[in-house]
Design a protein around this motif. Structure first.
Motif, PDB file in Angstrom:
ATOM      1  N   VAL A  23       0.850  -1.181   0.000  1.00 54.40           N
ATOM      2  CA  VAL A  23       0.000   0.000   0.000  1.00 54.40           C
ATOM      3  C   VAL A  23       0.888   1.234   0.000  1.00 54.40           C
ATOM      4  O   VAL A  23       1.821   1.336   0.812  1.00 54.40           O
ATOM      5  N   ASP A  24       0.621   2.130  -0.925  1.00 52.72           N
ATOM      6  CA  ASP A  24       1.355   3.394  -1.047  1.00 52.72           C
ATOM      7  C   ASP A  24       2.865   3.205  -1.116  1.00 52.72           C
ATOM      8  O   ASP A  24       3.632   3.938  -0.497  1.00 52.72           O
ATOM      9  N   ALA A  97      -5.662   5.056   0.657  1.00 50.18           N
ATOM     10  CA  ALA A  97      -4.381   4.907  -0.027  1.00 50.18           C
ATOM     11  C   ALA A  97      -4.459   5.519  -1.417  1.00 50.18           C
ATOM     12  O   ALA A  97      -5.536   5.633  -1.997  1.00 50.18           O
TER      13      ALA A  97
END
Length: 135
Positions: A23-24, A97
């Motif tokens: 995520v990210d 996100a």
């Protein structure tokens, strides 16, 4: 009713699978994936909906993860989504996100607005002002 019946039929044959989720741009972490919802609109599939507000123009996805669930737990999540009460359930997490990546050893289904493709990896990002999402 038809959506619920189809979901229950799918649950009968569904198997969780091992994947890696990032995520990210963070480090990929292993997950035993039941379901991953990456959304710009909290509503989907009839009256089903997530209960965390999602702004249309904030540059973030809502990322809703279900991990290592039994069939009975999956039915519970389906019922919760039908009532708009996803948050706080066991084996679930939600966050905001800008980018989500998923990789698995085998191909999995990716559904986008009714279209389904299969792949063993996906990277989801937002492209501001490239597409209009209806509320």
């Amino acid at each position: 009713g038809a959506i619920l019946a189809t979901a229950l039929k799918t649950f009968r044959s569904y198997r969780n699978f091992e994947a890696e989720l990032s995520v990210d741009g963070g480090a990929a972490r292993p997950v035993v994936l039941t379901n991953l919802g990456v959304v710009k609109n909290v509503h989907f599939s009839g009256q089903m909906r997530y209960d965390i507000p999602q702004a249309r123009n904030d540059g973030f996805f809502g990322v809703h993860l279900c991990e290592a669930m039994s069939r009975l737990e999956m039915v519970g999540v389906l019922s919760a989504l039908n009532s708009g009460k996803f948050s706080g359930r066991a084996k679930t997490t939600s966050q905001q996100a800008k980018q989500v990546g998923i990789t698995a050893a085998r191909a999995f289904a990716i559904e986008t607005d009714g279209e389904v493709v299969r792949s063993s990896r996906a990277r989801l990002t937002l492209s501001p002002r490239e597409i209009t999402v209806c509320p």
